[in-house]
Design a protein around this motif. Sequence first.
Motif, PDB file in Angstrom:
ATOM      1  N   GLY A 198       3.756 -12.027   6.770  1.00  0.00           N
ATOM      2  CA  GLY A 198       3.965 -10.703   7.703  1.00  0.00           C
ATOM      3  C   GLY A 198       3.702  -9.482   7.064  1.00  0.00           C
ATOM      4  O   GLY A 198       3.693  -9.370   5.955  1.00  0.00           O
ATOM      5  N   VAL A 199       3.623  -8.294   7.757  1.00  0.00           N
ATOM      6  CA  VAL A 199       3.469  -7.004   7.495  1.00  0.00           C
ATOM      7  C   VAL A 199       4.608  -6.158   8.028  1.00  0.00           C
ATOM      8  O   VAL A 199       5.157  -6.264   9.094  1.00  0.00           O
ATOM      9  N   SER A 200       5.103  -5.491   7.057  1.00  0.00           N
ATOM     10  CA  SER A 200       6.200  -4.523   7.431  1.00  0.00           C
ATOM     11  C   SER A 200       5.943  -3.336   8.104  1.00  0.00           C
ATOM     12  O   SER A 200       4.675  -2.842   8.296  1.00  0.00           O
ATOM     13  N   GLU A 201       6.868  -2.840   8.983  1.00  0.00           N
ATOM     14  CA  GLU A 201       6.792  -1.165   9.431  1.00  0.00           C
ATOM     15  C   GLU A 201       6.819  -0.364   8.268  1.00  0.00           C
ATOM     16  O   GLU A 201       7.204  -0.947   7.068  1.00  0.00           O
ATOM     17  N   PRO A 202       6.429   0.869   8.247  1.00  0.00           N
ATOM     18  CA  PRO A 202       6.339   1.806   7.078  1.00  0.00           C
ATOM     19  C   PRO A 202       7.818   1.932   6.452  1.00  0.00           C
ATOM     20  O   PRO A 202       8.617   2.023   7.204  1.00  0.00           O
ATOM     21  N   ILE A 210       0.900  -1.152   0.090  1.00  0.00           N
ATOM     22  CA  ILE A 210       0.044  -0.174   0.018  1.00  0.00           C
ATOM     23  C   ILE A 210       0.915   1.504   0.017  1.00  0.00           C
ATOM     24  O   ILE A 210       1.862   1.340   0.892  1.00  0.00           O
ATOM     25  N   LEU A 211       0.786   2.018  -0.876  1.00  0.00           N
ATOM     26  CA  LEU A 211       1.300   3.360  -1.157  1.00  0.00           C
ATOM     27  C   LEU A 211       0.651   4.285  -0.672  1.00  0.00           C
ATOM     28  O   LEU A 211      -0.323   4.694  -1.267  1.00  0.00           O
ATOM     29  N   VAL A 212       1.312   5.184   0.483  1.00  0.00           N
ATOM     30  CA  VAL A 212       0.663   6.482   0.782  1.00  0.00           C
ATOM     31  C   VAL A 212       1.805   7.723   0.631  1.00  0.00           C
ATOM     32  O   VAL A 212       3.104   7.455   0.605  1.00  0.00           O
ATOM     33  N   GLU A 213       1.414   8.625   1.071  1.00  0.00           N
ATOM     34  CA  GLU A 213       2.301   9.971   0.921  1.00  0.00           C
ATOM     35  C   GLU A 213       3.158  10.188   2.277  1.00  0.00           C
ATOM     36  O   GLU A 213       4.161  10.599   2.225  1.00  0.00           O
ATOM     37  N   THR A 214       2.501   9.761   3.508  1.00  0.00           N
ATOM     38  CA  THR A 214       3.104  10.271   4.658  1.00  0.00           C
ATOM     39  C   THR A 214       3.259   8.978   5.444  1.00  0.00           C
ATOM     40  O   THR A 214       2.641   7.805   5.595  1.00  0.00           O
ATOM     41  N   GLU A 215       4.465   9.311   6.441  1.00  0.00           N
ATOM     42  CA  GLU A 215       4.746   7.944   7.404  1.00  0.00           C
ATOM     43  C   GLU A 215       3.346   7.943   8.317  1.00  0.00           C
ATOM     44  O   GLU A 215       3.195   6.560   8.862  1.00  0.00           O
ATOM     45  N   GLU A 216       3.126   8.798   8.582  1.00  0.00           N
ATOM     46  CA  GLU A 216       1.558   8.903   9.536  1.00  0.00           C
ATOM     47  C   GLU A 216       0.461   7.981   8.915  1.00  0.00           C
ATOM     48  O   GLU A 216      -0.104   7.177   9.557  1.00  0.00           O
ATOM     49  N   GLU A 217       0.267   8.234   7.661  1.00  0.00           N
ATOM     50  CA  GLU A 217      -0.781   7.358   6.933  1.00  0.00           C
ATOM     51  C   GLU A 217      -0.201   5.867   6.965  1.00  0.00           C
ATOM     52  O   GLU A 217      -1.192   4.896   7.193  1.00  0.00           O
ATOM     53  N   ALA A 218       0.840   5.557   6.843  1.00  0.00           N
ATOM     54  CA  ALA A 218       1.383   4.277   6.594  1.00  0.00           C
ATOM     55  C   ALA A 218       1.391   3.631   8.026  1.00  0.00           C
ATOM     56  O   ALA A 218       0.862   2.184   8.078  1.00  0.00           O
ATOM     57  N   GLN A 219       1.745   4.206   9.027  1.00  0.00           N
ATOM     58  CA  GLN A 219       1.544   3.518  10.657  1.00  0.00           C
ATOM     59  C   GLN A 219       0.175   3.460  10.725  1.00  0.00           C
ATOM     60  O   GLN A 219      -0.160   2.553  11.468  1.00  0.00           O
ATOM     61  N   ALA A 220      -0.623   4.384  10.290  1.00  0.00           N
ATOM     62  CA  ALA A 220      -2.151   3.915  10.746  1.00  0.00           C
ATOM     63  C   ALA A 220      -2.654   2.858   9.999  1.00  0.00           C
ATOM     64  O   ALA A 220      -3.356   1.887  10.623  1.00  0.00           O
ATOM     65  N   LEU A 221      -2.257   2.515   8.748  1.00  0.00           N
ATOM     66  CA  LEU A 221      -2.498   1.189   8.178  1.00  0.00           C
ATOM     67  C   LEU A 221      -1.991  -0.080   8.825  1.00  0.00           C
ATOM     68  O   LEU A 221      -2.577  -0.866   8.842  1.00  0.00           O
ATOM     69  N   VAL A 222      -0.614   0.100   9.118  1.00  0.00           N
ATOM     70  CA  VAL A 222       0.006  -1.032   9.920  1.00  0.00           C
ATOM     71  C   VAL A 222      -1.031  -1.438  11.158  1.00  0.00           C
ATOM     72  O   VAL A 222      -1.239  -2.453  11.433  1.00  0.00           O
ATOM     73  N   THR A 223      -1.299  -0.446  11.815  1.00  0.00           N
ATOM     74  CA  THR A 223      -2.226  -0.317  13.073  1.00  0.00           C
ATOM     75  C   THR A 223      -3.561  -1.132  12.810  1.00  0.00           C
ATOM     76  O   THR A 223      -3.892  -2.288  13.591  1.00  0.00           O
ATOM     77  N   LYS A 224      -4.267  -0.897  11.714  1.00  0.00           N
ATOM     78  CA  LYS A 224      -5.515  -1.613  11.145  1.00  0.00           C
ATOM     79  C   LYS A 224      -5.090  -2.945  10.873  1.00  0.00           C
ATOM     80  O   LYS A 224      -6.025  -3.721  11.241  1.00  0.00           O
ATOM     81  N   LEU A 225      -4.072  -3.306  10.139  1.00  0.00           N
ATOM     82  CA  LEU A 225      -3.676  -4.535   9.591  1.00  0.00           C
ATOM     83  C   LEU A 225      -3.431  -5.414  11.213  1.00  0.00           C
ATOM     84  O   LEU A 225      -3.883  -6.453  10.973  1.00  0.00           O
ATOM     85  N   GLU A 226      -2.584  -4.959  11.848  1.00  0.00           N
ATOM     86  CA  GLU A 226      -2.149  -5.828  12.951  1.00  0.00           C
ATOM     87  C   GLU A 226      -3.109  -5.819  14.178  1.00  0.00           C
ATOM     88  O   GLU A 226      -3.064  -6.887  15.011  1.00  0.00           O
ATOM     89  N   GLU A 227      -3.614  -4.835  14.630  1.00  0.00           N
ATOM     90  CA  GLU A 227      -4.615  -4.599  15.826  1.00  0.00           C
ATOM     91  C   GLU A 227      -5.896  -4.789  15.504  1.00  0.00           C
ATOM     92  O   GLU A 227      -6.597  -5.507  16.396  1.00  0.00           O
TER      93      GLU A 227
END
Length: 286
Positions: free
Chosen positions: A209-213, A145-162
């Motif tokens: 597995g899912v990566s960090e941003p 998933i490609l997004v513009e900011t690290e914050e957006e990417a981190q929010a997606l990681v949270t949705k996936l993992e939590e």
Amino acid sequence: MPASLRPILAAAFAAAMVMSSPAQAQDTADPNEVVATVNGTEITLGHVIAVRADLPRQYDQFPPALLFQGIIDQLVQQTLLQQSFEGDLSLQSRILLENEERAVTAGEVIAQVMEGGVDEAELQAAYEEQYPDETGETEYRASHILVETEEEAQALVTKLEEEGADFAALARENSTGPSADAGGDLGWFGEGDMVEPFFEAVAALEPGGVSEPVETQFGWHVITLVETREKERPAFDTVRNELENQVREQMLTAHVEQLAENAKIDRADTSNINPEAINDPSLLEN
């Protein structure tokens, strides 16, 4: 063909449009057959064929009969102009002729070398070298998933993992990359196919597995590794033409190297020449 000559040919085509139907063509053709004579200078079918072969693709729209007559007319006009020339050729024209003769002659030699037979053992050796039986290389299938900011990417990681969100659905909704419609699926790739930070992140993952941003020049990625496999060895027959071309190129390289080894080549000191001089065609004007 020089662009300055194409209007002459186009005009000849326009004139040919009003011609009556040509006579029935012969079954066989001789490139040495004379199609026109200008003050004793012969123009042959071979001259016509050579001009036709050098025409840009837009001329394919013309029927052969129109091309045939149009090219003859052009060659007649060129011959008339050539015969009317008086004096010495310009420096630029002399150099162009020298370069053209050099290139055409070199092309003849290249064709002779490249047309030489390729030994089956050489092909097999090239196959074994380029495609060893056990490559030891791993190929990866991943989605991102490609997004513009690290914050957006981190929010997606949270949705996936939590929250256990579906990766493909998030990719379709959020990714700005071209793979969004495919749920972020990137297909199979190996080392060197992706930019280094992206590939390093993929290689560090276990399937599922899912990566960090991950930041690249394209933005911020969230990556999941789908599966891995050993790189497949292509069948010999599927890469035979590719291998033949490579072997022939090697033959040509070896031929040129042999010629250079037996030649006396003196390279002048060009440190006093500004390389920008190659961009100044006015130097050839006289």
